[in-house]
Design a protein around this motif. Structure first.
Motif, PDB file in Angstrom:
ATOM      1  N   CYS A  74       0.829  -1.199   0.000  1.00 34.14           N
ATOM      2  CA  CYS A  74       0.000   0.000   0.000  1.00 34.14           C
ATOM      3  C   CYS A  74       0.866   1.252   0.000  1.00 34.14           C
ATOM      4  O   CYS A  74       0.640   2.181  -0.781  1.00 34.14           O
ATOM      5  CB  CYS A  74      -0.915  -0.016   1.231  1.00 34.14           C
ATOM      6  SG  CYS A  74      -1.982   1.425   1.381  1.00 34.14           S
ATOM      7  N   LEU A  96      -6.307  -0.067  -2.149  1.00 35.22           N
ATOM      8  CA  LEU A  96      -6.749   0.726  -1.006  1.00 35.22           C
ATOM      9  C   LEU A  96      -6.010   2.058  -0.941  1.00 35.22           C
ATOM     10  O   LEU A  96      -6.620   3.112  -0.689  1.00 35.22           O
ATOM     11  CB  LEU A  96      -6.528  -0.059   0.286  1.00 35.22           C
ATOM     12  CG  LEU A  96      -7.427  -1.281   0.495  1.00 35.22           C
ATOM     13  CD1 LEU A  96      -6.944  -2.105   1.683  1.00 35.22           C
ATOM     14  CD2 LEU A  96      -8.879  -0.855   0.682  1.00 35.22           C
ATOM     15  N   GLY A  97      -4.696   2.018  -1.175  1.00 30.56           N
ATOM     16  CA  GLY A  97      -3.933   3.259  -1.165  1.00 30.56           C
ATOM     17  C   GLY A  97      -4.357   4.198  -2.279  1.00 30.56           C
ATOM     18  O   GLY A  97      -4.512   5.408  -2.068  1.00 30.56           O
ATOM     19  N   SER A 149      -7.276   4.250  -3.720  1.00 31.08           N
ATOM     20  CA  SER A 149      -8.620   4.738  -3.411  1.00 31.08           C
ATOM     21  C   SER A 149      -8.564   5.900  -2.431  1.00 31.08           C
ATOM     22  O   SER A 149      -9.316   6.878  -2.554  1.00 31.08           O
ATOM     23  CB  SER A 149      -9.467   3.603  -2.821  1.00 31.08           C
ATOM     24  OG  SER A 149      -9.643   2.573  -3.771  1.00 31.08           O
ATOM     25  N   ALA A 150      -7.660   5.795  -1.454  1.00 33.10           N
ATOM     26  CA  ALA A 150      -7.515   6.889  -0.489  1.00 33.10           C
ATOM     27  C   ALA A 150      -6.995   8.148  -1.166  1.00 33.10           C
ATOM     28  O   ALA A 150      -7.468   9.261  -0.893  1.00 33.10           O
ATOM     29  CB  ALA A 150      -6.574   6.459   0.638  1.00 33.10           C
ATOM     30  N   ALA A 198      -9.748   9.618  -3.320  1.00 33.47           N
ATOM     31  CA  ALA A 198     -10.799  10.264  -2.522  1.00 33.47           C
ATOM     32  C   ALA A 198     -10.381  11.625  -2.006  1.00 33.47           C
ATOM     33  O   ALA A 198     -11.179  12.309  -1.346  1.00 33.47           O
ATOM     34  CB  ALA A 198     -11.181   9.365  -1.347  1.00 33.47           C
ATOM     35  N   PHE A 231      -7.554  12.315  -0.052  1.00 34.32           N
ATOM     36  CA  PHE A 231      -6.869  12.336   1.246  1.00 34.32           C
ATOM     37  C   PHE A 231      -5.371  12.574   1.125  1.00 34.32           C
ATOM     38  O   PHE A 231      -4.683  12.644   2.141  1.00 34.32           O
ATOM     39  CB  PHE A 231      -7.129  11.027   1.999  1.00 34.32           C
ATOM     40  CG  PHE A 231      -8.560  10.862   2.428  1.00 34.32           C
ATOM     41  CD1 PHE A 231      -9.099  11.654   3.432  1.00 34.32           C
ATOM     42  CD2 PHE A 231      -9.376   9.922   1.813  1.00 34.32           C
ATOM     43  CE1 PHE A 231     -10.414  11.507   3.823  1.00 34.32           C
ATOM     44  CE2 PHE A 231     -10.692   9.764   2.197  1.00 34.32           C
ATOM     45  CZ  PHE A 231     -11.225  10.567   3.207  1.00 34.32           C
ATOM     46  N   SER A 255      -2.015   9.395   2.771  1.00 32.90           N
ATOM     47  CA  SER A 255      -3.078   8.478   3.192  1.00 32.90           C
ATOM     48  C   SER A 255      -2.712   7.001   3.075  1.00 32.90           C
ATOM     49  O   SER A 255      -3.135   6.200   3.925  1.00 32.90           O
ATOM     50  CB  SER A 255      -4.367   8.776   2.415  1.00 32.90           C
ATOM     51  OG  SER A 255      -4.180   8.674   1.019  1.00 32.90           O
ATOM     52  N   PRO A 256      -1.936   6.558   2.069  1.00 34.76           N
ATOM     53  CA  PRO A 256      -1.576   5.135   2.061  1.00 34.76           C
ATOM     54  C   PRO A 256      -0.813   4.698   3.315  1.00 34.76           C
ATOM     55  O   PRO A 256      -0.919   3.541   3.735  1.00 34.76           O
ATOM     56  CB  PRO A 256      -0.700   5.002   0.805  1.00 34.76           C
ATOM     57  CG  PRO A 256      -1.190   6.083  -0.102  1.00 34.76           C
ATOM     58  CD  PRO A 256      -1.505   7.222   0.817  1.00 34.76           C
ATOM     59  N   TRP A 273      -1.379   5.762   6.370  1.00 31.57           N
ATOM     60  CA  TRP A 273      -2.389   5.517   7.405  1.00 31.57           C
ATOM     61  C   TRP A 273      -3.132   4.203   7.130  1.00 31.57           C
ATOM     62  O   TRP A 273      -3.458   3.458   8.071  1.00 31.57           O
ATOM     63  CB  TRP A 273      -3.370   6.682   7.474  1.00 31.57           C
ATOM     64  CG  TRP A 273      -2.795   7.934   8.063  1.00 31.57           C
ATOM     65  CD1 TRP A 273      -2.560   9.119   7.430  1.00 31.57           C
ATOM     66  CD2 TRP A 273      -2.369   8.112   9.418  1.00 31.57           C
ATOM     67  NE1 TRP A 273      -2.016  10.025   8.297  1.00 31.57           N
ATOM     68  CE2 TRP A 273      -1.890   9.446   9.526  1.00 31.57           C
ATOM     69  CE3 TRP A 273      -2.334   7.295  10.537  1.00 31.57           C
ATOM     70  CZ2 TRP A 273      -1.393   9.960  10.722  1.00 31.57           C
ATOM     71  CZ3 TRP A 273      -1.846   7.800  11.734  1.00 31.57           C
ATOM     72  CH2 TRP A 273      -1.380   9.120  11.821  1.00 31.57           C
ATOM     73  N   VAL A 274      -3.406   3.937   5.858  1.00 29.30           N
ATOM     74  CA  VAL A 274      -4.056   2.664   5.520  1.00 29.30           C
ATOM     75  C   VAL A 274      -3.156   1.500   5.925  1.00 29.30           C
ATOM     76  O   VAL A 274      -3.631   0.490   6.462  1.00 29.30           O
ATOM     77  CB  VAL A 274      -4.374   2.606   4.012  1.00 29.30           C
ATOM     78  CG1 VAL A 274      -4.931   1.238   3.636  1.00 29.30           C
ATOM     79  CG2 VAL A 274      -5.385   3.690   3.635  1.00 29.30           C
TER      80      VAL A 274
END
Length: 385
Positions: A217, A342-343, A345-346, A349, A351, A355-356, A358-359
């Motif tokens: 991520c 997921l990264g 997507s963050a 979005a 962020f 943000s990756p 934090w994911v």
């Protein structure tokens, strides 16, 4: 350790370079093929999905082949896919080559793991695993930064050509070092599949998927993080990727020394430190000095924990040497597919490129929670012993 195990590690190095090098090529691919950075990042996910699907399927197929023949077939397919990827101007074609290459890589790793552990003592699976994964970490140290440097100087396609060329000596090494012969008559798909139905093994595979998801991520989007948030120039990327690779090599080395004798201690300490490190990385990513330290630390922790989980999966699947390695590979690549998605997507979005990180912290926290729940349910029998 037999020489053939190290030569298998050489082949893993060439393939590992391909798997990881996109982290330094994402911006260039996005510009050249006119796609977004998250879309270019999904090339990593496509590779991982191919590994997830290919690991069990290719492993089952390879049970009917002599191991040397299987290894050579997978390596040649991998080479051809990189030649196609180097010349295409289509994002869709490039995406397809990543999937097919991943299928070949998955098959190779499954057979290579079974071949390596068959060459060593029964209590040395961790050491054999660390040698193979050492090929991946050397790819991070030398191959991936080299690919990023080639991409910076001659464009991302030159990195694909370099991988294809590097695979030639790997093919020769496998041809000369791995014994030929017939498939093992005692090997059967049904017997190996029965050996995989153990709750302990399933928990280890889930933990591996979560930890590797956290690693990929953040690693996939390391280049835009360093340039856009930390403020480092693109010329710094090869050095930073090499630093992550040095950390990952240190992690695999530590795992190779400890995983066979004290796996629980390594997993507990490393597992607790990982989410703290990812959170600290997110909070301090604007500071070049902090980033330099944390790139190395997180590379070390991620690969120490991840490689230990692989070796523990092999211990839990002693009756399935080929499929055990295949399912461990598949589990890690479930994470490698989900992590960049997921990264991305963050980031998509809104962020930002922090943000990756934090994911990643959340994914490892989920792994800790899963391990805690499994431990509570099996208090009379420790999970990793």
């Amino acid at each position: 350790m037999p020489l053939a195990v190290y030569l298998l590690g050489l082949a893993v190095f060439a393939q590992g370079t391909s798997e990881f090098m996109l982290s330094g090529l994402v911006p260039g691919i996005a510009r050249d093929l006119h796609v977004s950075v998250p879309a270019a990042g999904l090339l990593t996910s496509a590779f991982a999905i191919g590994m997830v699907v290919g690991a069990p399927l290719m492993a089952l197929l390879s049970l009917r082949w002599p191991r040397r023949s299987a290894l050579l077939a997978f390596l040649v397919t991998f080479l051809v896919m990189h030649v196609v990827g180097a010349v295409t101007t289509s994002y869709a074609v490039l995406l397809g080559t990543r999937v097919v290459a991943a299928l070949a890589n998955a098959g190779f790793l499954a057979v290579a793991v079974a071949t390596a552990i068959a060459m060593v003592a029964p209590n040395a699976k961790g050491r054999a695993t660390s040698v193979l994964l050492g090929g991946v970490t050397i790819a991070c140290v030398a191959g991936v930064p080299g690919g990023a440097l080639l991409g910076e100087v001659w464009g991302w396609r030159s990195a694909f050509w370099a991988v294809a060329i590097a695979l030639v000596p790997a093919v020769i090494a496998v041809l000369r070092s791995v014994p030929g012969g017939s498939p093992d008559p005692d090997t059967g798909a049904h017997g190996e599949l029965r050996s995989l139905r153990r709750p302990r093994l399933l928990v280890i595979l889930l933990l591996g998927a979560l930890v590797n998801g956290a690693t990929f991520c953040s690693f996939t989007y390391l280049a835009p993080l360093l340039t856009e948030v930390t403020g480092l120039g693109s010329a710094w990327l090869p050095a930073m990727l090499a630093l992550f690779g040095l950390g990952s090599f240190a992690g695999v080395t530590v795992s190779g020394r400890i995983a066979d004798v004290r796996p629980v201690r390594l997993l507990v300490i490393g597992g607790l430190a990982l989410p703290i490190g990812w959170a600290a990385f997110a909070l301090t990513s604007g500071s070049p000095m902090a980033v330099v330290a944390l790139v190395f630390v997180q590379g070390t922790l991620s690969f120490a924990v991840g490689s230990t989980l692989i070796s523990q999966a092999l211990y839990a699947a002693t009756g399935a040497p080929t499929l055990g390695g295949a399912f461990a590979t598949a589990a890690l690549n479930v994470g490698a597919a989900a992590g960049p998605w997921l990264g991305g997507s963050a980031i998509g979005a809104g962020f930002g490129y922090r943000s990756p990180l934090w994911v990643s912290a959340l994914l490892v926290t989920a792994a800790l929670a899963l391990a805690g729940i499994a431990g509570l349910r099996r208090r009379r029998r420790p999970l990793m012993t």
